[in-house]
Structures are given as C-alpha cells and as structure tokens.
Design a protein around this motif. Structure first.
Motif, PDB file in Angstrom:
ATOM      1  N   TYR A  35      46.259  21.539  42.676  1.00 26.66           N
ATOM      2  CA  TYR A  35      46.820  22.048  43.931  1.00 26.66           C
ATOM      3  C   TYR A  35      47.196  23.526  43.782  1.00 26.66           C
ATOM      4  O   TYR A  35      46.864  24.354  44.632  1.00 26.66           O
ATOM      5  CB  TYR A  35      48.042  21.214  44.314  1.00 26.66           C
ATOM      6  N   ASN A  36      47.885  23.844  42.683  1.00 27.42           N
ATOM      7  CA  ASN A  36      48.295  25.229  42.460  1.00 27.42           C
ATOM      8  C   ASN A  36      47.103  26.145  42.224  1.00 27.42           C
ATOM      9  O   ASN A  36      47.110  27.304  42.649  1.00 27.42           O
ATOM     10  CB  ASN A  36      49.275  25.299  41.294  1.00 27.42           C
ATOM     11  N   MET A  37      46.074  25.637  41.566  1.00 28.14           N
ATOM     12  CA  MET A  37      44.862  26.439  41.381  1.00 28.14           C
ATOM     13  C   MET A  37      44.228  26.756  42.735  1.00 28.14           C
ATOM     14  O   MET A  37      43.777  27.882  42.965  1.00 28.14           O
ATOM     15  CB  MET A  37      43.863  25.695  40.481  1.00 28.14           C
ATOM     16  N   GLY A  38      44.194  25.765  43.622  1.00 25.50           N
ATOM     17  CA  GLY A  38      43.654  25.994  44.955  1.00 25.50           C
ATOM     18  C   GLY A  38      44.465  27.016  45.726  1.00 25.50           C
ATOM     19  O   GLY A  38      43.906  27.873  46.417  1.00 25.50           O
ATOM     20  N   ASN A  39      45.779  26.946  45.597  1.00 24.29           N
ATOM     21  CA  ASN A  39      46.632  27.935  46.269  1.00 24.29           C
ATOM     22  C   ASN A  39      46.385  29.337  45.729  1.00 24.29           C
ATOM     23  O   ASN A  39      46.347  30.303  46.497  1.00 24.29           O
ATOM     24  CB  ASN A  39      48.114  27.569  46.112  1.00 24.29           C
ATOM     25  N   CYS A  40      46.238  29.468  44.425  1.00 25.05           N
ATOM     26  CA  CYS A  40      45.955  30.782  43.835  1.00 25.05           C
ATOM     27  C   CYS A  40      44.636  31.329  44.366  1.00 25.05           C
ATOM     28  O   CYS A  40      44.551  32.497  44.746  1.00 25.05           O
ATOM     29  CB  CYS A  40      45.888  30.691  42.313  1.00 25.05           C
ATOM     30  N   ALA A  41      43.614  30.500  44.369  1.00 22.08           N
ATOM     31  CA  ALA A  41      42.303  30.936  44.856  1.00 22.08           C
ATOM     32  C   ALA A  41      42.394  31.357  46.320  1.00 22.08           C
ATOM     33  O   ALA A  41      41.819  32.365  46.722  1.00 22.08           O
ATOM     34  CB  ALA A  41      41.277  29.830  44.669  1.00 22.08           C
ATOM     35  N   PHE A  42      43.134  30.612  47.110  1.00 19.94           N
ATOM     36  CA  PHE A  42      43.313  30.961  48.522  1.00 19.94           C
ATOM     37  C   PHE A  42      44.023  32.302  48.666  1.00 19.94           C
ATOM     38  O   PHE A  42      43.613  33.152  49.458  1.00 19.94           O
ATOM     39  CB  PHE A  42      44.108  29.867  49.242  1.00 19.94           C
ATOM     40  N   LYS A  43      45.077  32.510  47.889  1.00 19.84           N
ATOM     41  CA  LYS A  43      45.818  33.779  47.936  1.00 19.84           C
ATOM     42  C   LYS A  43      44.940  34.951  47.502  1.00 19.84           C
ATOM     43  O   LYS A  43      45.157  36.084  47.916  1.00 19.84           O
ATOM     44  CB  LYS A  43      47.051  33.722  47.052  1.00 19.84           C
ATOM     45  N   LEU A  44      43.934  34.658  46.661  1.00 23.24           N
ATOM     46  CA  LEU A  44      43.003  35.703  46.202  1.00 23.24           C
ATOM     47  C   LEU A  44      41.795  35.831  47.147  1.00 23.24           C
ATOM     48  O   LEU A  44      40.842  36.520  46.832  1.00 23.24           O
ATOM     49  CB  LEU A  44      42.538  35.388  44.776  1.00 23.24           C
ATOM     50  N   HIS A  45      41.860  35.152  48.278  1.00 19.47           N
ATOM     51  CA  HIS A  45      40.818  35.189  49.309  1.00 19.47           C
ATOM     52  C   HIS A  45      39.484  34.637  48.797  1.00 19.47           C
ATOM     53  O   HIS A  45      38.416  35.095  49.192  1.00 19.47           O
ATOM     54  CB  HIS A  45      40.638  36.600  49.874  1.00 19.47           C
ATOM     55  N   ASP A  46      39.568  33.672  47.903  1.00 18.18           N
ATOM     56  CA  ASP A  46      38.373  32.991  47.398  1.00 18.18           C
ATOM     57  C   ASP A  46      38.362  31.594  48.012  1.00 18.18           C
ATOM     58  O   ASP A  46      38.673  30.604  47.356  1.00 18.18           O
ATOM     59  CB  ASP A  46      38.397  32.934  45.882  1.00 18.18           C
ATOM     60  N   GLU A  47      38.027  31.533  49.303  1.00 13.57           N
ATOM     61  CA  GLU A  47      38.095  30.280  50.039  1.00 13.57           C
ATOM     62  C   GLU A  47      37.162  29.220  49.481  1.00 13.57           C
ATOM     63  O   GLU A  47      37.455  28.025  49.557  1.00 13.57           O
ATOM     64  CB  GLU A  47      37.811  30.511  51.535  1.00 13.57           C
ATOM     65  N   ILE A  48      36.034  29.620  48.935  1.00 17.11           N
ATOM     66  CA  ILE A  48      35.085  28.641  48.393  1.00 17.11           C
ATOM     67  C   ILE A  48      35.679  27.966  47.161  1.00 17.11           C
ATOM     68  O   ILE A  48      35.607  26.744  47.030  1.00 17.11           O
ATOM     69  CB  ILE A  48      33.730  29.317  48.060  1.00 17.11           C
ATOM     70  N   LYS A  49      36.294  28.725  46.277  1.00 21.65           N
ATOM     71  CA  LYS A  49      36.915  28.136  45.088  1.00 21.65           C
ATOM     72  C   LYS A  49      38.163  27.355  45.468  1.00 21.65           C
ATOM     73  O   LYS A  49      38.491  26.357  44.837  1.00 21.65           O
ATOM     74  CB  LYS A  49      37.265  29.236  44.098  1.00 21.65           C
ATOM     75  N   ALA A  50      38.850  27.804  46.519  1.00 25.86           N
ATOM     76  CA  ALA A  50      40.068  27.116  46.958  1.00 25.86           C
ATOM     77  C   ALA A  50      39.691  25.751  47.487  1.00 25.86           C
ATOM     78  O   ALA A  50      40.404  24.798  47.359  1.00 25.86           O
ATOM     79  CB  ALA A  50      40.780  27.927  48.032  1.00 25.86           C
TER      80      ALA A  50
END
Length: 67
Positions: free
Chosen positions: A52-67
């Motif tokens: 979950y936290n990894m997905g949030n980090c990816a989202f905050k980094l604007h990497d929606e595909i990884k999120a």
C-alpha cells in the motif's frame, strides 16, 4: 586488527523488516517519496501495508502505472 574487524562484522546490528519499514515511513513523512519507495522495495516478504505504501509513493511521484 583482524580480530577487531571480525568482531565489528559479527556484532553489527541486522536490519529487521520492522526497522526497514519504520525507516521508509520516516522518509515518506518527510516527503522523500523516491527514497521511501526504494526502502520499501528492499523489505523482504512484503505485507499489505508495505505494498500500500509503495503504491502511495509511486502515486506521489506521478508514476500512475507503477502505483
């Protein structure tokens, strides 16, 4: 000298998954999302909170595909 080195190697504290998780959370709280993501990725046997936290980090980094 060799004895000193061996003592240092074998007495060095190992990082537990809990310690790694807390370290990554601290980075996340400081908005250091790239570093936090790297730290989360290194945790073995990831549970739901880590993913979950990894997905949030990816989202905050604007990497929606990884999120």
């Amino acid at each position: 000298m060799i004895l000193f080195f061996l003592c240092m190697v074998f007495t060095a504290p190992a990082q537990t998954p809990e310690h790694m998780f807390n370290h990554a959370n601290a980075a996340y709280q400081k908005n250091e999302f790239a570093f936090a993501l790297t730290e989360y990725e290194q945790i073995p046997d990831k549970g739901p909170a880590v993913w979950y936290n990894m997905g949030n980090c990816a989202f905050k980094l604007h990497d929606e595909i990884k999120a």
